[in-house]
Design a protein around this motif. Structure first.
Motif, PDB file in Angstrom:
ATOM      1  N   ALA A 147      -5.499 -21.861  12.093  1.00  0.00           N
ATOM      2  CA  ALA A 147      -5.182 -20.745  11.540  1.00  0.00           C
ATOM      3  C   ALA A 147      -3.670 -20.839  10.715  1.00  0.00           C
ATOM      4  O   ALA A 147      -3.436 -20.121   9.778  1.00  0.00           O
ATOM      5  CB  ALA A 147      -4.983 -19.748  12.620  1.00  0.00           C
ATOM      6  N   ALA A 148      -2.746 -21.546  11.573  1.00  0.00           N
ATOM      7  CA  ALA A 148      -1.481 -21.818  10.739  1.00  0.00           C
ATOM      8  C   ALA A 148      -1.497 -22.344   9.137  1.00  0.00           C
ATOM      9  O   ALA A 148      -0.899 -22.034   8.363  1.00  0.00           O
ATOM     10  CB  ALA A 148      -0.387 -22.548  11.425  1.00  0.00           C
ATOM     11  N   ASP A 149      -2.547 -23.459   9.165  1.00  0.00           N
ATOM     12  CA  ASP A 149      -2.667 -24.207   8.063  1.00  0.00           C
ATOM     13  C   ASP A 149      -3.340 -23.300   6.703  1.00  0.00           C
ATOM     14  O   ASP A 149      -2.897 -23.116   5.793  1.00  0.00           O
ATOM     15  CB  ASP A 149      -3.686 -25.312   8.217  1.00  0.00           C
ATOM     16  N   LEU A 150      -4.186 -22.343   7.238  1.00  0.00           N
ATOM     17  CA  LEU A 150      -4.894 -21.341   6.221  1.00  0.00           C
ATOM     18  C   LEU A 150      -3.641 -20.220   5.806  1.00  0.00           C
ATOM     19  O   LEU A 150      -3.623 -20.010   4.637  1.00  0.00           O
ATOM     20  CB  LEU A 150      -5.813 -20.787   6.907  1.00  0.00           C
ATOM     21  N   ALA A 151      -2.816 -20.020   6.666  1.00  0.00           N
ATOM     22  CA  ALA A 151      -1.747 -18.941   6.523  1.00  0.00           C
ATOM     23  C   ALA A 151      -0.844 -19.758   5.526  1.00  0.00           C
ATOM     24  O   ALA A 151      -0.148 -18.948   4.505  1.00  0.00           O
ATOM     25  CB  ALA A 151      -1.126 -18.425   7.709  1.00  0.00           C
ATOM     26  N   PHE A 152      -0.572 -20.884   5.653  1.00  0.00           N
ATOM     27  CA  PHE A 152       0.388 -21.584   4.744  1.00  0.00           C
ATOM     28  C   PHE A 152      -0.203 -21.720   3.298  1.00  0.00           C
ATOM     29  O   PHE A 152       0.400 -21.473   2.380  1.00  0.00           O
ATOM     30  CB  PHE A 152       0.606 -23.005   5.232  1.00  0.00           C
ATOM     31  N   HIS A 153      -1.320 -21.737   3.102  1.00  0.00           N
ATOM     32  CA  HIS A 153      -2.188 -22.346   1.865  1.00  0.00           C
ATOM     33  C   HIS A 153      -2.170 -20.806   0.999  1.00  0.00           C
ATOM     34  O   HIS A 153      -2.149 -20.385   0.221  1.00  0.00           O
ATOM     35  CB  HIS A 153      -3.264 -22.880   1.999  1.00  0.00           C
ATOM     36  N   ARG A 154      -2.496 -19.899   1.920  1.00  0.00           N
ATOM     37  CA  ARG A 154      -2.799 -18.382   1.601  1.00  0.00           C
ATOM     38  C   ARG A 154      -1.376 -17.974   0.976  1.00  0.00           C
ATOM     39  O   ARG A 154      -1.295 -17.459   0.022  1.00  0.00           O
ATOM     40  CB  ARG A 154      -3.209 -17.516   2.718  1.00  0.00           C
ATOM     41  N   LEU A 157      -0.433 -19.473  -2.357  1.00  0.00           N
ATOM     42  CA  LEU A 157      -0.896 -19.125  -3.576  1.00  0.00           C
ATOM     43  C   LEU A 157      -0.700 -17.500  -3.939  1.00  0.00           C
ATOM     44  O   LEU A 157      -0.270 -17.236  -4.937  1.00  0.00           O
ATOM     45  CB  LEU A 157      -2.669 -18.814  -3.201  1.00  0.00           C
ATOM     46  N   SER A 158      -0.067 -16.944  -2.856  1.00  0.00           N
ATOM     47  CA  SER A 158       0.410 -15.582  -3.082  1.00  0.00           C
ATOM     48  C   SER A 158       1.751 -15.648  -3.745  1.00  0.00           C
ATOM     49  O   SER A 158       2.253 -14.823  -4.482  1.00  0.00           O
ATOM     50  CB  SER A 158       0.635 -14.960  -1.643  1.00  0.00           C
ATOM     51  N   ALA A 159       2.605 -16.687  -3.355  1.00  0.00           N
ATOM     52  CA  ALA A 159       4.034 -16.790  -4.054  1.00  0.00           C
ATOM     53  C   ALA A 159       3.730 -17.302  -5.640  1.00  0.00           C
ATOM     54  O   ALA A 159       4.810 -17.157  -6.179  1.00  0.00           O
ATOM     55  CB  ALA A 159       4.558 -18.072  -3.218  1.00  0.00           C
ATOM     56  N   THR A 160       2.525 -17.190  -6.063  1.00  0.00           N
ATOM     57  CA  THR A 160       2.691 -17.916  -7.402  1.00  0.00           C
ATOM     58  C   THR A 160       2.551 -16.345  -8.333  1.00  0.00           C
ATOM     59  O   THR A 160       2.941 -16.394  -9.425  1.00  0.00           O
ATOM     60  CB  THR A 160       1.282 -18.268  -7.902  1.00  0.00           C
ATOM     61  N   HIS A 161       2.211 -15.419  -7.518  1.00  0.00           N
ATOM     62  CA  HIS A 161       2.259 -14.215  -8.250  1.00  0.00           C
ATOM     63  C   HIS A 161       1.291 -14.000  -9.331  1.00  0.00           C
ATOM     64  O   HIS A 161       1.556 -13.402 -10.444  1.00  0.00           O
ATOM     65  CB  HIS A 161       3.654 -13.390  -8.549  1.00  0.00           C
ATOM     66  N   ASN A 162       0.160 -14.898  -9.246  1.00  0.00           N
ATOM     67  CA  ASN A 162      -0.751 -14.840 -10.365  1.00  0.00           C
ATOM     68  C   ASN A 162      -2.090 -14.591  -9.686  1.00  0.00           C
ATOM     69  O   ASN A 162      -2.634 -15.035  -8.555  1.00  0.00           O
ATOM     70  CB  ASN A 162      -0.916 -16.275 -10.890  1.00  0.00           C
ATOM     71  N   GLU A 163      -2.666 -13.447 -10.033  1.00  0.00           N
ATOM     72  CA  GLU A 163      -3.848 -12.764  -9.300  1.00  0.00           C
ATOM     73  C   GLU A 163      -4.951 -13.611  -9.389  1.00  0.00           C
ATOM     74  O   GLU A 163      -5.663 -13.708  -8.281  1.00  0.00           O
ATOM     75  CB  GLU A 163      -4.264 -11.527 -10.057  1.00  0.00           C
ATOM     76  N   LEU A 164      -5.422 -14.485 -10.659  1.00  0.00           N
ATOM     77  CA  LEU A 164      -6.303 -15.349 -10.500  1.00  0.00           C
ATOM     78  C   LEU A 164      -6.244 -16.366  -9.593  1.00  0.00           C
ATOM     79  O   LEU A 164      -7.275 -16.997  -8.827  1.00  0.00           O
ATOM     80  CB  LEU A 164      -6.427 -15.731 -11.971  1.00  0.00           C
ATOM     81  N   LEU A 165      -5.028 -16.905  -9.399  1.00  0.00           N
ATOM     82  CA  LEU A 165      -4.757 -18.057  -8.532  1.00  0.00           C
ATOM     83  C   LEU A 165      -4.850 -17.521  -7.011  1.00  0.00           C
ATOM     84  O   LEU A 165      -5.376 -18.273  -6.149  1.00  0.00           O
ATOM     85  CB  LEU A 165      -3.304 -18.680  -8.570  1.00  0.00           C
ATOM     86  N   VAL A 166      -4.498 -16.464  -6.745  1.00  0.00           N
ATOM     87  CA  VAL A 166      -4.651 -15.784  -5.560  1.00  0.00           C
ATOM     88  C   VAL A 166      -6.068 -15.591  -4.882  1.00  0.00           C
ATOM     89  O   VAL A 166      -6.649 -15.904  -3.914  1.00  0.00           O
ATOM     90  CB  VAL A 166      -3.909 -14.452  -5.449  1.00  0.00           C
ATOM     91  N   ARG A 167      -6.787 -15.355  -6.062  1.00  0.00           N
ATOM     92  CA  ARG A 167      -8.285 -15.165  -5.760  1.00  0.00           C
ATOM     93  C   ARG A 167      -9.080 -16.568  -5.455  1.00  0.00           C
ATOM     94  O   ARG A 167     -10.120 -16.703  -4.852  1.00  0.00           O
ATOM     95  CB  ARG A 167      -9.048 -14.632  -7.063  1.00  0.00           C
ATOM     96  N   MET A 168      -8.253 -17.824  -5.764  1.00  0.00           N
ATOM     97  CA  MET A 168      -8.939 -18.950  -5.419  1.00  0.00           C
ATOM     98  C   MET A 168      -8.964 -19.218  -3.867  1.00  0.00           C
ATOM     99  O   MET A 168      -9.261 -20.094  -3.410  1.00  0.00           O
ATOM    100  CB  MET A 168      -8.074 -20.141  -6.145  1.00  0.00           C
ATOM    101  N   GLU A 169      -8.103 -18.393  -3.244  1.00  0.00           N
ATOM    102  CA  GLU A 169      -8.046 -18.660  -1.597  1.00  0.00           C
ATOM    103  C   GLU A 169      -9.477 -18.649  -1.058  1.00  0.00           C
ATOM    104  O   GLU A 169      -9.543 -19.262  -0.070  1.00  0.00           O
ATOM    105  CB  GLU A 169      -7.188 -17.486  -0.889  1.00  0.00           C
ATOM    106  N   VAL A 170     -10.309 -17.693  -1.538  1.00  0.00           N
ATOM    107  CA  VAL A 170     -11.498 -17.796  -0.916  1.00  0.00           C
ATOM    108  C   VAL A 170     -12.420 -19.152  -0.964  1.00  0.00           C
ATOM    109  O   VAL A 170     -12.822 -19.603   0.095  1.00  0.00           O
ATOM    110  CB  VAL A 170     -12.711 -16.755  -1.623  1.00  0.00           C
ATOM    111  N   VAL A 171     -12.229 -19.760  -1.980  1.00  0.00           N
ATOM    112  CA  VAL A 171     -12.771 -21.174  -2.285  1.00  0.00           C
ATOM    113  C   VAL A 171     -11.751 -22.115  -1.307  1.00  0.00           C
ATOM    114  O   VAL A 171     -12.543 -22.951  -0.405  1.00  0.00           O
ATOM    115  CB  VAL A 171     -12.809 -21.649  -3.578  1.00  0.00           C
ATOM    116  N   ILE A 172     -10.634 -22.071  -1.376  1.00  0.00           N
ATOM    117  CA  ILE A 172      -9.920 -23.147  -0.787  1.00  0.00           C
ATOM    118  C   ILE A 172      -9.820 -22.940   0.624  1.00  0.00           C
ATOM    119  O   ILE A 172      -9.934 -24.051   1.426  1.00  0.00           O
ATOM    120  CB  ILE A 172      -8.297 -22.877  -1.389  1.00  0.00           C
TER     121      ILE A 172
END
Length: 231
Positions: A147-154, A157-172
């Protein structure tokens, strides 16, 4: 369908048919016998049709006049769909799938770390720090570590402030969750905090090049962990 009882009748039906498609029991191009499936699963025609609509939306089946409902070629499947990814990873440890995931992450996440180093707000850095703290507190608790690892990577991606990159979280996240469960279950003793902290420190320092380099080292370590399990 007893093994899928917790998912409800509709969810059970979707999962069973999906797994049969993924394993080749229902081969590409084959026509599904709707009457037989309804009898086997002991569900209403409405439930079965709704389940097939879910799979159709994911590109796995289609229905045509005079042909019926058939399995579409793998090339048509929505392979980046969270459920389709989860179903594939859940089948068994698949080296090629983990290799594909590693290649994808190697392309996306160093760039994301670099962008985060430029754009991250104080709130973004705080979210990354919170994930690190949760990672350190997890200890030998595999579920908490995942859970902590997933929170880190989420948070990354959120810190990029790029909506398309944020959407990559489903795959990653889908692939990462399976990878983490496998690694923590088999290895369990390695401390993930230092490699993740290096990424956060570079983002905090607004150093894009160092953030990308730290992420590449983190990903190499993650890939090596999977390779060790498979060897």
């Amino acid at each position: 369908m007893q093994q899928y009882a917790a998912r409800g009748v509709h969810g059970q039906t979707v999962e069973v048919i999906a797994q049969r498609i993924l394993t080749g029991q229902f081969a590409e191009g084959s026509t599904l016998d709707i009457t037989a499936l309804q009898a086997e699963f002991d569900v209403s025609l409405t439930v079965l049709r709704e389940a097939l609509k879910v799979l159709a939306a994911k590109g796995m089946v289609d229905a045509r006049p005079k042909r019926g409902t058939f399995v579409r070629p793998r090339a048509d499947w929505s392979l980046l769909d969270g459920d389709v990814l989860r179903w594939q990873f859940a089948r068994a440890a698949q080296p090629s799938l983990f290799e594909d995931l590693h290649e994808l992450r190697s392309i996306v996440e160093p760039g994301a770390a670099s962008l985060a180093a430029v754009r991250a707000t104080d709130a973004d850095v705080a979210a990354l720090d919170a994930a690190l703290a949760a990672m350190a507190a997890a200890g030998s608790d595999a579920a908490a570590a995942v859970a902590a690892d997933l929170a880190f990577h989420r948070a990354l991606l959120s810190a990029t402030h790029n909506e398309l990159l944020v959407r990559m979280e489903v795959v990653i996240e889908t692939g990462l969750a399976e990878r983490d469960r496998m690694v923590h279950g088999a290895l369990g003793t390695d401390d993930p905090v230092p490699s993740h902290r290096a990424v956060v420190d570079a983002i905090r320092a607004h150093d894009p090049a160092s953030a990308a380099d730290a992420m590449r080292l983190l990903l190499k370590k993650a890939f090596d962990d999977v390779a060790r399990i498979g060897s």
